[in-house]
Design an enzyme around this catalytic site. Structure first.
Site, PDB file in Angstrom:
ATOM      1  N   CYS A  93      -3.380  -0.784 -15.970  1.00 57.97           N
ATOM      2  CA  CYS A  93      -3.111  -0.186 -17.271  1.00 57.97           C
ATOM      3  C   CYS A  93      -3.544   1.274 -17.280  1.00 57.97           C
ATOM      4  O   CYS A  93      -4.459   1.672 -16.563  1.00 57.97           O
ATOM      5  CB  CYS A  93      -3.867  -0.942 -18.354  1.00 57.97           C
ATOM      6  SG  CYS A  93      -3.477  -2.696 -18.434  1.00 57.97           S
ATOM      7  N   ARG A 136       1.201   4.141 -12.156  1.00 62.86           N
ATOM      8  CA  ARG A 136       0.182   3.101 -12.008  1.00 62.86           C
ATOM      9  C   ARG A 136       0.785   1.704 -12.075  1.00 62.86           C
ATOM     10  O   ARG A 136       0.144   0.729 -11.703  1.00 62.86           O
ATOM     11  CB  ARG A 136      -0.884   3.253 -13.110  1.00 62.86           C
ATOM     12  CG  ARG A 136      -1.671   4.543 -13.016  1.00 62.86           C
ATOM     13  CD  ARG A 136      -2.530   4.749 -14.246  1.00 62.86           C
ATOM     14  NE  ARG A 136      -3.648   3.835 -14.301  1.00 62.86           N
ATOM     15  CZ  ARG A 136      -4.876   4.105 -13.846  1.00 62.86           C
ATOM     16  NH1 ARG A 136      -5.121   5.267 -13.279  1.00 62.86           N
ATOM     17  NH2 ARG A 136      -5.845   3.230 -13.957  1.00 62.86           N
ATOM     18  N   TRP A 148      -0.128  -3.223 -17.817  1.00 62.88           N
ATOM     19  CA  TRP A 148       0.241  -4.058 -16.678  1.00 62.88           C
ATOM     20  C   TRP A 148      -0.358  -5.423 -16.948  1.00 62.88           C
ATOM     21  O   TRP A 148      -1.573  -5.583 -17.004  1.00 62.88           O
ATOM     22  CB  TRP A 148      -0.305  -3.457 -15.392  1.00 62.88           C
ATOM     23  CG  TRP A 148       0.187  -4.091 -14.137  1.00 62.88           C
ATOM     24  CD1 TRP A 148       1.386  -3.898 -13.527  1.00 62.88           C
ATOM     25  CD2 TRP A 148      -0.533  -5.012 -13.298  1.00 62.88           C
ATOM     26  NE1 TRP A 148       1.459  -4.642 -12.365  1.00 62.88           N
ATOM     27  CE2 TRP A 148       0.297  -5.340 -12.207  1.00 62.88           C
ATOM     28  CE3 TRP A 148      -1.796  -5.601 -13.372  1.00 62.88           C
ATOM     29  CZ2 TRP A 148      -0.093  -6.220 -11.206  1.00 62.88           C
ATOM     30  CZ3 TRP A 148      -2.192  -6.485 -12.369  1.00 62.88           C
ATOM     31  CH2 TRP A 148      -1.334  -6.776 -11.293  1.00 62.88           C
ATOM     32  N   ASN A 162      -8.227  -0.730 -20.630  1.00 64.72           N
ATOM     33  CA  ASN A 162      -7.929  -1.020 -19.231  1.00 64.72           C
ATOM     34  C   ASN A 162      -9.070  -1.860 -18.690  1.00 64.72           C
ATOM     35  O   ASN A 162     -10.239  -1.528 -18.883  1.00 64.72           O
ATOM     36  CB  ASN A 162      -7.801   0.277 -18.418  1.00 64.72           C
ATOM     37  CG  ASN A 162      -7.452   0.021 -16.960  1.00 64.72           C
ATOM     38  OD1 ASN A 162      -7.007  -1.065 -16.607  1.00 64.72           O
ATOM     39  ND2 ASN A 162      -7.656   1.015 -16.115  1.00 64.72           N
ATOM     40  N   GLY A 163      -8.746  -2.969 -18.025  1.00 63.31           N
ATOM     41  CA  GLY A 163      -9.775  -3.832 -17.478  1.00 63.31           C
ATOM     42  C   GLY A 163      -9.565  -5.270 -17.906  1.00 63.31           C
ATOM     43  O   GLY A 163      -8.506  -5.647 -18.412  1.00 63.31           O
ATOM     44  N   GLU A 217       1.647  -2.756   8.474  1.00 64.44           N
ATOM     45  CA  GLU A 217       1.928  -1.767   7.432  1.00 64.44           C
ATOM     46  C   GLU A 217       3.424  -1.668   7.174  1.00 64.44           C
ATOM     47  O   GLU A 217       3.866  -1.553   6.018  1.00 64.44           O
ATOM     48  CB  GLU A 217       1.351  -0.403   7.840  1.00 64.44           C
ATOM     49  CG  GLU A 217       1.652   0.738   6.882  1.00 64.44           C
ATOM     50  CD  GLU A 217       1.067   0.568   5.496  1.00 64.44           C
ATOM     51  OE1 GLU A 217       1.464   1.340   4.609  1.00 64.44           O
ATOM     52  OE2 GLU A 217       0.221  -0.338   5.288  1.00 64.44           O
ATOM     53  N   LYS A 256       5.217  -2.432   3.537  1.00 63.26           N
ATOM     54  CA  LYS A 256       6.091  -1.481   2.842  1.00 63.26           C
ATOM     55  C   LYS A 256       7.425  -2.125   2.494  1.00 63.26           C
ATOM     56  O   LYS A 256       7.953  -1.942   1.396  1.00 63.26           O
ATOM     57  CB  LYS A 256       6.314  -0.232   3.695  1.00 63.26           C
ATOM     58  CG  LYS A 256       5.142   0.690   3.775  1.00 63.26           C
ATOM     59  CD  LYS A 256       4.892   1.353   2.425  1.00 63.26           C
ATOM     60  CE  LYS A 256       3.476   1.898   2.348  1.00 63.26           C
ATOM     61  NZ  LYS A 256       2.451   0.857   2.177  1.00 63.26           N
ATOM     62  N   GLU A 264       6.943  -4.651  -0.319  1.00 62.44           N
ATOM     63  CA  GLU A 264       6.541  -4.007  -1.575  1.00 62.44           C
ATOM     64  C   GLU A 264       7.733  -3.473  -2.360  1.00 62.44           C
ATOM     65  O   GLU A 264       7.814  -3.670  -3.575  1.00 62.44           O
ATOM     66  CB  GLU A 264       5.595  -2.829  -1.288  1.00 62.44           C
ATOM     67  CG  GLU A 264       4.147  -3.193  -1.096  1.00 62.44           C
ATOM     68  CD  GLU A 264       3.294  -1.960  -0.889  1.00 62.44           C
ATOM     69  OE1 GLU A 264       2.224  -1.885  -1.506  1.00 62.44           O
ATOM     70  OE2 GLU A 264       3.685  -1.067  -0.110  1.00 62.44           O
ATOM     71  N   HIS A 309       3.722 -18.759  19.707  1.00 60.57           N
ATOM     72  CA  HIS A 309       2.787 -19.603  18.963  1.00 60.57           C
ATOM     73  C   HIS A 309       3.255 -19.863  17.536  1.00 60.57           C
ATOM     74  O   HIS A 309       2.431 -20.034  16.633  1.00 60.57           O
ATOM     75  CB  HIS A 309       1.394 -18.968  18.964  1.00 60.57           C
ATOM     76  CG  HIS A 309       0.812 -18.849  20.337  1.00 60.57           C
ATOM     77  ND1 HIS A 309       0.051 -19.854  20.908  1.00 60.57           N
ATOM     78  CD2 HIS A 309       0.900 -17.862  21.271  1.00 60.57           C
ATOM     79  CE1 HIS A 309      -0.315 -19.487  22.125  1.00 60.57           C
ATOM     80  NE2 HIS A 309       0.185 -18.287  22.368  1.00 60.57           N
ATOM     81  N   LYS A 331      -0.334   0.979  -8.893  1.00 60.12           N
ATOM     82  CA  LYS A 331      -0.793   1.962  -7.917  1.00 60.12           C
ATOM     83  C   LYS A 331      -2.296   1.838  -7.668  1.00 60.12           C
ATOM     84  O   LYS A 331      -2.748   1.826  -6.536  1.00 60.12           O
ATOM     85  CB  LYS A 331      -0.468   3.379  -8.427  1.00 60.12           C
ATOM     86  CG  LYS A 331      -0.906   4.494  -7.480  1.00 60.12           C
ATOM     87  CD  LYS A 331      -0.187   4.411  -6.149  1.00 60.12           C
ATOM     88  CE  LYS A 331      -0.556   5.558  -5.229  1.00 60.12           C
ATOM     89  NZ  LYS A 331       0.040   5.383  -3.890  1.00 60.12           N
TER      90      LYS A 331
END
Length: 617
Positions: free
Chosen positions: A2, A27, A77, A102-103, A489, A493, A496, A512, A612
């Site tokens: 948020c 964010r 969010w 926020n939190g 990575e 990406k 995401e 395996h 973010k």
């Protein structure tokens, strides 16, 4: 997570806060809202789901019109409750008190039960609403907004950054923080609050960073700050060096694309003043760094997401080049598993924002025990004015510049550069590295900006390769040695921003389990530098080919991997070393994920469900 913006001024703040909300979009959010007190001390509110433009349109269409010189805004969010207008902030209590938050309030259920017994009605599914009712309850007793927030906040368990206004105190804005960042922006005859500095750059470059437990009483001309014991305190004023234009798109369609192309300059900025032509300047890590590095026996790296992958690359460097033990762990696991931390450890936390909740909590956990042990903390971060940097012994900033896209690009690259400098500095101080080797590493880092620019020249070819993913739902990434974290990575990406299910494996693990997934519908992306593991990797690639898989190989020009109809081979670079190879090959993987996302039609900069800066658990 948020985002918060607010202010108190002589002028109408609604247009200013709308611009602030736009700057908070990076964010991640699902709804937004704003509340304002007008000249008649009338408290009005507008909320909307979706993009900021939806909120802007609702404000323009509102019958009374939203305006005022004391106002707060928010991007939400979702944590408690689905994305909806009722769950969007600001939240009100009895049309008198309104706030943004926020939190997470962890004991909100107990507080809600208590407040319902007191007669309060709840209109949302959020945890935030209990804050408003608690403030209103105590305001009825004291008629003082600061005292009400102070008393209410003593009941909250969890993390919060809040901005509160009250129709009966139209000249006051109260801000408080515990566990979530909040900054005050100083103007002339006006003052502001926000979740981060970049939000307020169009109106000020003077900032005060609230510390843990602080409550601030803000008017147009005065700021009073009280610590968690209620004592009046002075917090230092910081002048930000960021410019408001630093977060503009320019000629690029998306922030991610812009930030991919900013990486060469970001590396130059990160190296500036920290190396000579042949050596790493150990003093760049802070006062006493040389004596600290001389005594460490192992390194412990803690991070999340992309920063965790950077730490995994560094593990290969520390152990392969220096023969020094290096452990890397996800912060959310480390902080809860009762870890064993040894004496003479350099404890390294990595975070782009410096506000990542789990990483910050892990650092705070170490700070509680390090006095009895020989442990030194070092934070690698992109934001100088962050919670992580304020709680670390040593700080090393990446100088990547603002990163807006949720999918981290230049932050990752500059984190790797800093980790290479750290590894070299430790090796130099402990004489685990000869001066000739230090010189080769430094010269390799100096070549890195050009290597990055050379890799970017392949974008048109990568764009064509991305077309292979148009109808794909899964992908497999392979790498060996230091390229395994780069494969991880690359997979991160892709998932995401394109929402393709992607996994990364060490190439030697194919037999395996992962080999069972290989068919014509499973693209396999391999990273193939010319190193001691190349021949092993070629054998793994043949295993994929023999099972009808679509193989995409990013290779060194000298790797000479054969190509046929089932292969797409791109020669990304030439003869790069152990330090520069992971960074250079990662550029191609960034471009691949970007162009696949374009083909899939996803929201590149603000992918669904992601934020973010993850400032809550």
């Amino acid at each position: 997570m948020c985002g918060i913006v607010g202010g108190i001024a002589e002028r109408n703040l609604v247009p200013i806060l709308l611009e602030g909300l736009r700057r908070l979009e990076y964010r991640g959010y699902d709804s937004s809202g704003m509340a304002a007190l007008n000249a008649q001390a009338e408290l009005n509110r507008v909320r909307s789901i979706g993009k900021i433009k939806n909120l802007e349109e609702k404000i323009a269409q509102s019958s009374a019109g939203l305006q005022g010189n004391c106002a707060i805004g928010h991007t939400r969010w979702a944590t408690h409750g689905v994305p909806s207008e009722n769950n969007a902030h600001p939240h009100m209590s009895n049309d008198q008190v309104t706030l943004v938050h926020n939190g997470i309030i962890e004991n909100y259920k107990a507080l809600k039960t208590k407040q319902q017994a007191q007669g309060y009605r709840f209109e949302s599914e959020t945890d935030t609403e209990v804050i408003g009712h608690a403030v209103h309850y105590y305001y009825q007793q004291s008629n003082n907004l600061y005292e009400a927030v102070k008393q209410a906040s003593s009941e909250f368990e969890g993390a919060y950054a809040i901005g509160v206004i009250c129709k009966d105190e139209p000249d006051t804005l109260i801000a408080a923080r515990k566990g979530s960042p909040l900054v005050i922006g100083l103007g002339i005859g006006e003052n502001f609050i926000a979740s981060d500095v970049s939000v307020l750059l169009p109106v000020t470059q003077q900032f005060i960073f609230l510390e843990e437990g602080d409550i601030a009483k803000i008017t147009r001309s005065k700021i009073e700050i009280f610590d968690n014991k209620g004592n009046a305190v002075e917090r230092s004023i910081t002048t930000s060096k960021l410019s408001s234009s630093a977060v503009e798109l320019g000629e690029h369609k998306h922030y991610m694309h812009k930030e991919i192309y900013e990486q060469a300059q970001a590396v130059i900025n990160t190296l500036e003043g920290r190396i000579t032509q042949e050596t790493v300047l150990v003093s760049g890590f802070g006062r006493g760094a040389e004596s600290i590095f001389k005594n460490i026996k192992q390194v412990q790296i803690i991070a999340c997401g992309t920063s965790y992958h950077a730490g995994l690359v560094a593990k290969y460097w520390f152990e392969d080049i220096l023969r020094m033990p290096c452990q890397v762990e996800v912060a959310s696991e480390f902080r809860y598993r009762n870890p064993v931390v040894q004496d003479n450890t350099l404890f390294v936390t990595i975070s782009q924002s410096g506000e990542t909740a789990d990483t910050l909590a892990a650092l705070q956990q170490i700070n509680q025990i390090k006095q009895a042990m020989n442990i030194v903390t070092l934070s690698i971060c992109n934001v100088s004015e962050s919670s992580l940097t304020r709680e670390s012994d040593l700080i090393y900033l990446t100088h990547a510049g603002p990163e807006i896209g949720v999918a981290s690009t230049k932050a990752f690259t500059t984190q790797l550069v800093v980790l290479a400098l750290l590894m070299t500095a430790v090796g130099k101080v402990q004489q685990r590295m000869q001066s000739a080797q230090e010189k080769r590493i430094v010269q390799g880092l100096q070549k890195l900006p050009q290597l990055i620019n050379n890799a970017l020249q392949h974008e048109s070819t990568i764009e064509k390769i991305a077309e292979l993913f148009a109808d794909k739902e899964h992908a497999l990434f392979l790498g060996r040695g230091v390229m395994y974290p780069i494969a991880m990575e690359g997979a991160l990406k892709l998932k995401e921003i394109s929402y393709i299910h992607a996994e990364a494996y060490p190439a030697g693990e194919l037999k395996h389990g992962p080999l069972a997934l290989i068919d014509e519908n499973m693209p396999v992306i391999a990273v193939a530098p010319k190193d001691g593991l190349l021949e092993k990797l070629k054998s793994n690639i043949e295993e994929v080919k023999a099972r009808g898989g679509q193989m995409i190989v990013f290779e060194d020009e000298q790797s000479n991997i054969s190509s046929d109809d089932s292969f797409e081979v791109l020669k990304v670079t030439r003869n790069v070393g152990r330090i520069t190879a992971p960074i250079t090959f990662n550029i191609a993987l960034q471009l691949l994920s970007y162009h696949v996302a374009l083909i899939k039609g996803t929201d590149v900069d603000q992918p669904r469900n992601l934020a973010k800066s993850v400032t809550v658990e």
